[in-house]
Motif scaffolding. Structure first.
Motif, PDB file in Angstrom:
ATOM      1  N   ASP A  76       0.849  -1.192   0.000  1.00  0.00           N
ATOM      2  CA  ASP A  76       0.000   0.000   0.000  1.00  0.00           C
ATOM      3  C   ASP A  76       0.891   1.251   0.000  1.00  0.00           C
ATOM      4  OD1 ASP A  76      -2.309   1.437   0.031  1.00  0.00           O
ATOM      5  OD2 ASP A  76      -3.117   0.535   1.853  1.00  0.00           O
ATOM      6  N   PHE A  77       0.279   2.400  -0.094  1.00  0.00           N
ATOM      7  CA  PHE A  77       1.032   3.645  -0.001  1.00  0.00           C
ATOM      8  C   PHE A  77       1.624   3.822   1.391  1.00  0.00           C
ATOM      9  CE2 PHE A  77      -1.985   4.602  -3.405  1.00  0.00           C
ATOM     10  CZ  PHE A  77      -1.092   4.987  -4.387  1.00  0.00           C
ATOM     11  N   ALA A  78       2.675   4.574   1.461  1.00  0.00           N
ATOM     12  CA  ALA A  78       3.277   4.857   2.766  1.00  0.00           C
ATOM     13  C   ALA A  78       2.380   5.822   3.550  1.00  0.00           C
ATOM     14  CB  ALA A  78       4.661   5.452   2.564  1.00  0.00           C
ATOM     15  N   GLN A  79       2.734   6.110   4.770  1.00  0.00           N
ATOM     16  CA  GLN A  79       1.971   6.964   5.677  1.00  0.00           C
ATOM     17  C   GLN A  79       0.536   6.474   5.862  1.00  0.00           C
ATOM     18  OE1 GLN A  79       3.766   9.699   3.397  1.00  0.00           O
ATOM     19  NE2 GLN A  79       5.495   9.162   4.691  1.00  0.00           N
ATOM     20  N   MET A  85      -2.593  -7.144   5.299  1.00  0.00           N
ATOM     21  CA  MET A  85      -1.826  -7.365   6.525  1.00  0.00           C
ATOM     22  C   MET A  85      -0.934  -6.137   6.679  1.00  0.00           C
ATOM     23  SD  MET A  85      -1.960 -10.721   7.753  1.00  0.00           S
ATOM     24  CE  MET A  85      -0.351 -11.323   8.175  1.00  0.00           C
ATOM     25  N   GLU A  86      -1.273  -5.244   7.545  1.00  0.00           N
ATOM     26  CA  GLU A  86      -0.544  -3.984   7.711  1.00  0.00           C
ATOM     27  C   GLU A  86      -0.371  -3.290   6.358  1.00  0.00           C
ATOM     28  OE1 GLU A  86       2.912  -4.823  10.052  1.00  0.00           O
ATOM     29  OE2 GLU A  86       1.700  -5.590  11.694  1.00  0.00           O
ATOM     30  N   LYS A  87       0.889  -3.068   5.917  1.00  0.00           N
ATOM     31  CA  LYS A  87       1.075  -2.349   4.649  1.00  0.00           C
ATOM     32  C   LYS A  87       1.150  -3.284   3.442  1.00  0.00           C
ATOM     33  CE  LYS A  87       0.779   1.838   5.876  1.00  0.00           C
ATOM     34  NZ  LYS A  87      -0.388   2.606   5.378  1.00  0.00           N
ATOM     35  N   THR A  88       1.024  -4.578   3.691  1.00  0.00           N
ATOM     36  CA  THR A  88       1.008  -5.520   2.573  1.00  0.00           C
ATOM     37  C   THR A  88      -0.438  -5.781   2.180  1.00  0.00           C
ATOM     38  OG1 THR A  88       3.009  -6.554   3.383  1.00  0.00           O
ATOM     39  CG2 THR A  88       1.738  -7.808   1.799  1.00  0.00           C
TER      40      THR A  88
END
Ligand code: ZN
Ligand code: ZN
Ligand code: ZN
Ligand code: ZN
Length: 319
Positions: free
Chosen positions: A185-188, A297-300
């Motif tokens: 996903d995108f950061a922040q 799953m979090e940023k994945t």
């Protein structure tokens, strides 16, 4: 008459005929060489001033002054590149006839010679070589998302995508062409699910000893309405493309569970195909936000496995 002149004309003196056995092969070689040179020169006359190639077949177009243009370049120009005449739709019948008779038995170079190919053959054989030539011009896989306009020889493609970071490179887990990776996903605090514009991930080059022959890359894309598309493109000639099969399996990162897994099993698309052509072909996995969110799953966002294989070509006519 001088004796030398007579023998130069092939007439011996006093019935002494020149020795056929000795002279004929030498004469034949000379004639062949002269003939070959003449034909190569003729092919040069027919070189198109735009692509700098000798046309492989007609029609050959020309302006009113007779400057020729090949059939590939003619639709791309509005005037003669030599004299700027606007009438470039005349046919050069004499050039077409000359080309046809000369090409029948004169080998020509592969059209990618300037990129380093040394192949030379009769046109009839060369066409199939050029379709799969390792030096043929290809676009960077990032071209489709408008991120790179590189156009270069195929043998430099991998080097290019690594150097310019145009694609993510994923290596197979041997012995099969089986690839595992994730998309993020995108950061922040921003998430792709809140976007109302299209999102393209970097193309994913699939590298294995086997897959290197097909130059396959995976595309992940979410459109403005929240539809997700995953498919594989290949830079191989159509005859090879028809034999390639791919499985795209999308699941939760790190999970071996069978539920919530989406699978596409089918053909790969050409690197030349437009997005619309791929939509029409149906050769992709499509999901909606709701489905994809299950994998997060979090940023994945998701994990995927891609398996590439080649099957026997069933489209070939039986002999
Ligand atoms: Zn041309
Ligand atoms: Zn002209
Ligand atoms: Zn070549
Ligand atoms: Zn690039």
């Amino acid at each position: 008459m001088d004796e030398d002149i007579l023998s130069n004309l092939g007439l011996g003196v006093d019935g002494a005929e020149p020795d056929q056995e000795d002279t004929q092969p030498q004469d034949t070689i000379d004639i062949d060489n002269t003939e070959r040179k003449r034909k190569i020169e003729q092919l040069e006359w027919m070189e198109c001033p735009i692509c700098l190639d000798t046309p492989r077949s007609g029609p050959i177009y020309s302006c009113r002054k007779g400057h020729i243009i090949c059939k590939e370049c003619q639709p791309k120009v509005t005037q003669c590149p030599t004299c700027r005449d606007k009438h470039i739709d005349c046919r050069s019948i004499i050039a077409e006839k000359l080309l046809e008779s000369t090409l029948k038995d004169t080998p020509v170079s592969c059209k990618y010679r300037s990129s380093g190919c040394n192949s030379e053959d009769l046109v009839i054989n060369l066409e199939s070589h050029e379709i799969s030539c390792m030096f043929r011009s290809v676009r960077c896989p990032a071209f489709h998302r408008g991120a790179c306009s590189w156009l270069g020889p195929l043998n430099k493609l991998i080097q290019h995508v690594i150097l310019k970071k145009c694609a993510q490179v994923v290596k197979a887990k041997p012995p099969y062409s089986y690839f595992v990776s994730t998309i993020g996903d995108f950061a922040q605090d921003q998430t792709v699910f809140s976007k109302n514009t299209a999102t393209h991930w970097k193309p994913v080059m699939l590298i294995s000893q086997e897959a290197l022959k097909y130059f396959c890359y995976a595309i992940f894309y979410r459109d403005a309405q929240g539809y997700w598309f995953a498919y594989v493109r290949s830079i191989s000639p159509p005859s090879t493309m028809n034999t390639l099969r791919v499985e795209i399996r999308i699941k939760k990162s790190g999970s071996n569970e069978d539920c919530d897994t989406y699978v596409y099993n089918g053909r790969v698309s050409s690197s030349d195909a437009s997005e619309q052509e791929i939509r029409d072909s149906g050769n992709y996995l499509m999901m909606r936000d709701g489905q994809v969110k299950k994998f997060m799953m979090e940023k994945t966002i998701m994990e995927y496995n891609i398996t590439l294989k080649q099957i026997e070509d069933t489209t070939q006519p039986l002999n």
